[in-house]
Design an enzyme around this catalytic site. Structure first.
Site, PDB file in Angstrom:
ATOM      1  N   SER A 134       0.827  -1.215   0.000  1.00 36.25           N
ATOM      2  CA  SER A 134       0.000   0.000   0.000  1.00 36.25           C
ATOM      3  C   SER A 134       0.860   1.263   0.000  1.00 36.25           C
ATOM      4  CB  SER A 134      -0.896   0.014   1.238  1.00 36.25           C
ATOM      5  OG  SER A 134      -1.622  -1.184   1.317  1.00 36.25           O
TER       6      SER A 134
ATOM      7  N   GLY B 177       4.228   1.611  -0.310  1.00 36.02           N
ATOM      8  CA  GLY B 177       5.237   1.637  -1.377  1.00 36.02           C
ATOM      9  C   GLY B 177       4.603   2.109  -2.682  1.00 36.02           C
TER      10      GLY B 177
ATOM     11  N   LYS C 262       4.045   8.658  17.892  1.00 35.81           N
ATOM     12  CA  LYS C 262       3.142   7.807  17.103  1.00 35.81           C
ATOM     13  C   LYS C 262       3.095   6.406  17.720  1.00 35.81           C
ATOM     14  CE  LYS C 262       0.842   6.527  13.195  1.00 35.81           C
ATOM     15  NZ  LYS C 262       1.372   5.567  12.265  1.00 35.81           N
TER      16      LYS C 262
ATOM     17  N   ASN D  49      -0.081   3.982  18.820  1.00 33.62           N
ATOM     18  CA  ASN D  49      -0.248   2.609  18.326  1.00 33.62           C
ATOM     19  C   ASN D  49      -0.244   1.602  19.477  1.00 33.62           C
ATOM     20  OD1 ASN D  49       1.619   3.590  15.469  1.00 33.62           O
ATOM     21  ND2 ASN D  49      -0.535   3.105  15.475  1.00 33.62           N
TER      22      ASN D  49
ATOM     23  N   ASN E  73      -3.619  -0.308  18.719  1.00 34.75           N
ATOM     24  CA  ASN E  73      -3.551  -1.403  17.740  1.00 34.75           C
ATOM     25  C   ASN E  73      -3.773  -2.794  18.336  1.00 34.75           C
ATOM     26  OD1 ASN E  73      -2.701   0.907  16.376  1.00 34.75           O
ATOM     27  ND2 ASN E  73      -1.423  -0.251  14.969  1.00 34.75           N
TER      28      ASN E  73
ATOM     29  N   GLU F 142       2.536  -6.333  13.602  1.00 36.47           N
ATOM     30  CA  GLU F 142       3.736  -5.565  13.976  1.00 36.47           C
ATOM     31  C   GLU F 142       3.846  -5.437  15.505  1.00 36.47           C
ATOM     32  OE1 GLU F 142       2.932  -2.127  11.250  1.00 36.47           O
ATOM     33  OE2 GLU F 142       4.810  -2.720  10.280  1.00 36.47           O
TER      34      GLU F 142
HETATM   35  N1  LIG Z   1      -0.840   1.474   4.571  1.00 32.97           N
HETATM   36  C1  LIG Z   1      -0.904   2.561   5.294  1.00 32.97           C
HETATM   37  O1  LIG Z   1      -1.853   3.352   5.172  1.00 32.97           O
HETATM   38  C2  LIG Z   1       0.169   2.893   6.292  1.00 32.97           C
HETATM   39  C3  LIG Z   1       1.192   2.013   6.564  1.00 32.97           C
HETATM   40  N2  LIG Z   1       2.176   2.368   7.467  1.00 32.97           N
HETATM   41  C4  LIG Z   1       3.290   1.465   7.740  1.00 32.97           C
HETATM   42  O2  LIG Z   1       4.037   1.287   6.543  1.00 32.97           O
HETATM   43  C5  LIG Z   1       4.620  -0.022   6.504  1.00 32.97           C
HETATM   44  C6  LIG Z   1       4.166  -0.706   5.206  1.00 32.97           C
HETATM   45  O3  LIG Z   1       2.758  -0.899   5.319  1.00 32.97           O
HETATM   46  P1  LIG Z   1       1.829  -1.303   4.083  1.00 32.97           P
HETATM   47  O4  LIG Z   1       2.305  -0.671   2.839  1.00 32.97           O
HETATM   48  O5  LIG Z   1       0.444  -1.045   4.516  1.00 32.97           O
HETATM   49  O6  LIG Z   1       2.107  -2.872   4.033  1.00 32.97           O
HETATM   50  P2  LIG Z   1       1.761  -3.899   2.863  1.00 32.97           P
HETATM   51  O7  LIG Z   1       1.640  -5.224   3.500  1.00 32.97           O
HETATM   52  O8  LIG Z   1       0.666  -3.366   2.019  1.00 32.97           O
HETATM   53  O9  LIG Z   1       3.090  -3.865   1.976  1.00 32.97           O
HETATM   54  C7  LIG Z   1       4.296  -4.407   2.381  1.00 32.97           C
HETATM   55  C8  LIG Z   1       4.994  -4.899   1.138  1.00 32.97           C
HETATM   56  O10 LIG Z   1       6.319  -5.292   1.480  1.00 32.97           O
HETATM   57  C9  LIG Z   1       6.635  -6.346   0.627  1.00 32.97           C
HETATM   58  N3  LIG Z   1       7.801  -7.081   1.104  1.00 32.97           N
HETATM   59  C10 LIG Z   1       7.963  -7.751   2.280  1.00 32.97           C
HETATM   60  N4  LIG Z   1       9.195  -8.306   2.325  1.00 32.97           N
HETATM   61  C11 LIG Z   1       9.806  -7.977   1.165  1.00 32.97           C
HETATM   62  C12 LIG Z   1      11.078  -8.268   0.618  1.00 32.97           C
HETATM   63  N5  LIG Z   1      11.964  -9.025   1.275  1.00 32.97           N
HETATM   64  N6  LIG Z   1      11.384  -7.768  -0.601  1.00 32.97           N
HETATM   65  C13 LIG Z   1      10.492  -7.027  -1.296  1.00 32.97           C
HETATM   66  N7  LIG Z   1       9.269  -6.725  -0.829  1.00 32.97           N
HETATM   67  C14 LIG Z   1       8.928  -7.196   0.380  1.00 32.97           C
HETATM   68  C15 LIG Z   1       5.394  -7.203   0.578  1.00 32.97           C
HETATM   69  O11 LIG Z   1       5.475  -7.985  -0.570  1.00 32.97           O
HETATM   70  P3  LIG Z   1       4.695  -9.377  -0.783  1.00 32.97           P
HETATM   71  O12 LIG Z   1       3.425  -8.936  -1.446  1.00 32.97           O
HETATM   72  O13 LIG Z   1       5.614 -10.133  -1.660  1.00 32.97           O
HETATM   73  O14 LIG Z   1       4.472  -9.986   0.568  1.00 32.97           O
HETATM   74  C16 LIG Z   1       4.312  -6.122   0.503  1.00 32.97           C
HETATM   75  O15 LIG Z   1       4.001  -5.794  -0.836  1.00 32.97           O
HETATM   76  C17 LIG Z   1       4.113  -0.724   7.776  1.00 32.97           C
HETATM   77  O16 LIG Z   1       5.079  -0.608   8.784  1.00 32.97           O
HETATM   78  C18 LIG Z   1       2.857   0.052   8.139  1.00 32.97           C
HETATM   79  O17 LIG Z   1       2.538  -0.012   9.511  1.00 32.97           O
HETATM   80  C19 LIG Z   1       2.190   3.586   8.093  1.00 32.97           C
HETATM   81  C20 LIG Z   1       1.187   4.487   7.857  1.00 32.97           C
HETATM   82  C21 LIG Z   1       0.101   4.214   6.961  1.00 32.97           C
HETATM   83  C1  LIG Z   2      -3.650   5.651  14.409  1.00 33.14           C
HETATM   84  C2  LIG Z   2      -4.082   4.260  13.949  1.00 33.14           C
HETATM   85  C3  LIG Z   2      -4.437   3.416  15.137  1.00 33.14           C
HETATM   86  C4  LIG Z   2      -5.276   4.517  13.070  1.00 33.14           C
HETATM   87  O1  LIG Z   2      -6.003   3.370  12.756  1.00 33.14           O
HETATM   88  C5  LIG Z   2      -2.942   3.610  13.187  1.00 33.14           C
HETATM   89  O2  LIG Z   2      -1.885   4.209  12.992  1.00 33.14           O
HETATM   90  C6  LIG Z   2      -2.983   2.206  12.700  1.00 33.14           C
HETATM   91  O3  LIG Z   2      -4.069   1.679  12.456  1.00 33.14           O
HETATM   92  O4  LIG Z   2      -1.899   1.620  12.556  1.00 33.14           O
END
Ligand SMILES: NC(=O)C1=CN([C@@H]2O[C@H](COP(=O)(O)OP(=O)(O)OC[C@H]3O[C@@H](n4cnc5c(N)ncnc54)[C@H](OP(=O)(O)O)[C@@H]3O)[C@@H](O)[C@H]2O)C=CC1
Ligand SMILES: CC(C)(CO)C(=O)C(=O)O
Length: 321
Positions: A29, A31, A202, A206, A210, A284
């Site tokens: 998401s 990325g 933050k 969490n 969470n 996490e």
């Molecule tokens: N989504 C959001 O709105 C928010 C997310 N975050 C934080 O951002 C971080 C990412 O979250 P999010 O994008 O939602 O997570 P997702 O699960 O959507 O994406 C993580 C991606 O990482 C990939 N991945 C894992 N290991 C590897 C590897 N070794 N090489 C290449 N790719 C890899 C996975 O690939 P594969 O599909 O192959 O498993 C997957 O596509 C988390 O820590 C989350 O808490 C913070 C704020 C908002």
């Molecule tokens: C702030 C909160 C709890 C919003 O849902 C969040 O950051 C998460 O879901 O990881």
């Protein structure tokens, strides 16, 4: 209704030679959100995935309150990336995957590479800053919300703020320049130091929300109910104790008041940890309540609520692994 599909050209004022290139490790998401916005702002973007699919090269984004747009991004598997070719890397995996993913890509990093970490929670950033100290390492704290409609299309669902800062000296030396690049995108980005304090603020939220939403399988808003809100209070009191012992600043209104503000403001949200448990994915927790627990143990502080919550999440949702 799906909005018309448009393609935005690269910024014509940038030449091939002057376009900074961003490599993004993890096409989930966040990325994909960053790939879309960086790409639409004229940066050359390479998305690095574990397994390449045929459909991967077509990518699109629905910007916040905007219309669906296609964006150009090269999608590659990690192995096909040339050694020492990556200059600017964004790590967009979940926290437990960040270090293994970076270790796998280490030979591909240029000598002066910059690494930007997007993970929620704490622990992964500090380990990476220590193990990758020859590189510029920065961390970002993000309050945007994004999700994948399918593997090629990302929706920017909630407009937030990205605070960014260097975690090591080399990171601090380039943080201004990195923030300026990101500020050219539609993301709202601020340079913030000390970034550890920002990450802790933050983290504290969490910690309060969470894990409880995972064990109760409830929306954030349900944590306002008296029995659950008592648990929020205890988690916040333990976090304040640890923050103070570490010399960190506790937000003026107190963590419990702040957590209740977030609970009210995100009442209809399924927290990221609730979503992970519902998708059968690892959570996490070790980087949220588990991180607090490790810090508390180090300081000799008792945090029974965080200990019990961490154990319950691990026992209920990580058992099959
Ligand atoms: N989504 C959001 O709105 C928010 C997310 N975050 C934080 O951002 C971080 C990412 O979250 P999010 O994008 O939602 O997570 P997702 O699960 O959507 O994406 C993580 C991606 O990482 C990939 N991945 C894992 N290991 C590897 C590897 N070794 N090489 C290449 N790719 C890899 C996975 O690939 P594969 O599909 O192959 O498993 C997957 O596509 C988390 O820590 C989350 O808490 C913070 C704020 C908002
Ligand atoms: C702030 C909160 C709890 C919003 O849902 C969040 O950051 C998460 O879901 O990881």
């Amino acid at each position: 209704m799906t909005a018309p599909h448009q393609t935005l050209p690269l910024n014509p004022s940038t030449t091939q030679d002057s376009i900074p290139c961003w490599s993004i490790l993890g096409a989930g998401s966040l990325g994909s959100l960053w790939a879309g916005y960086l790409s639409l702002s004229g940066y050359a973007v390479q998305l690095l995935v574990r397994r390449l699919a045929l459909s991967d090269q077509t990518r699109s984004i629905t910007p916040y309150q905007g219309e669906r747009l296609s964006y150009p991004a090269q999608v590659s598997d990690i192995q096909s990336c040339a050694d020492r070719s990556i200059q600017q890397l964004i790590v967009a995996t979940k926290a437990p995957d960040a270090l293994p993913a970076l270790n796998a890509i280490r030979p591909k990093l240029a000598d002066q590479a910059t690494i930007v970490l997007l993970q929620n929670g704490m622990g992964a950033q500090q380990t990476i800053a220590a193990q990758f100290e020859q590189y510029a390492v920065l961390a970002a704290c993000i309050t945007d919300g994004a999700y994948l409609e399918n593997s090629q299309h990302v929706i920017h669902a909630g407009k937030g703020l990205t605070r960014i800062g260097g975690l090591n000296q080399k990171g601090q030396a380039v943080e201004q320049q990195i923030a300026e690049q990101l500020q050219k995108t539609a993301l709202q980005v601020e340079l913030s130091q000390p970034i550890e304090q920002v990450l802790w603020n933050k983290l504290a939220i969490n910690i309060a929300i969470n894990g409880l939403t995972a064990v109760h399988q409830c929306l954030n808003g349900a944590l306002a109910e008296p029995d659950k809100n008592q648990q929020v209070l205890q988690l916040c009191l333990e976090t304040e104790k640890v923050m103070r012992a570490l010399g960190l600043t506790v937000p003026e209104q107190g963590l419990f008041a702040l957590a209740n503000q977030v609970i009210a403001g995100t009442a209809a949200n399924r927290s990221s940890m609730l979503q992970d448990t519902q998708k059968g994915q690892p959570t996490e927790i070790e980087f949220i309540n588990g991180y607090l627990l490790r810090q508390a143990q180090h300081l000799g502080i008792d945090v029974p609520y965080n200990a019990a919550l961490t154990a319950e999440v691990l026992q209920r949702f990580h058992q099959a692994r």
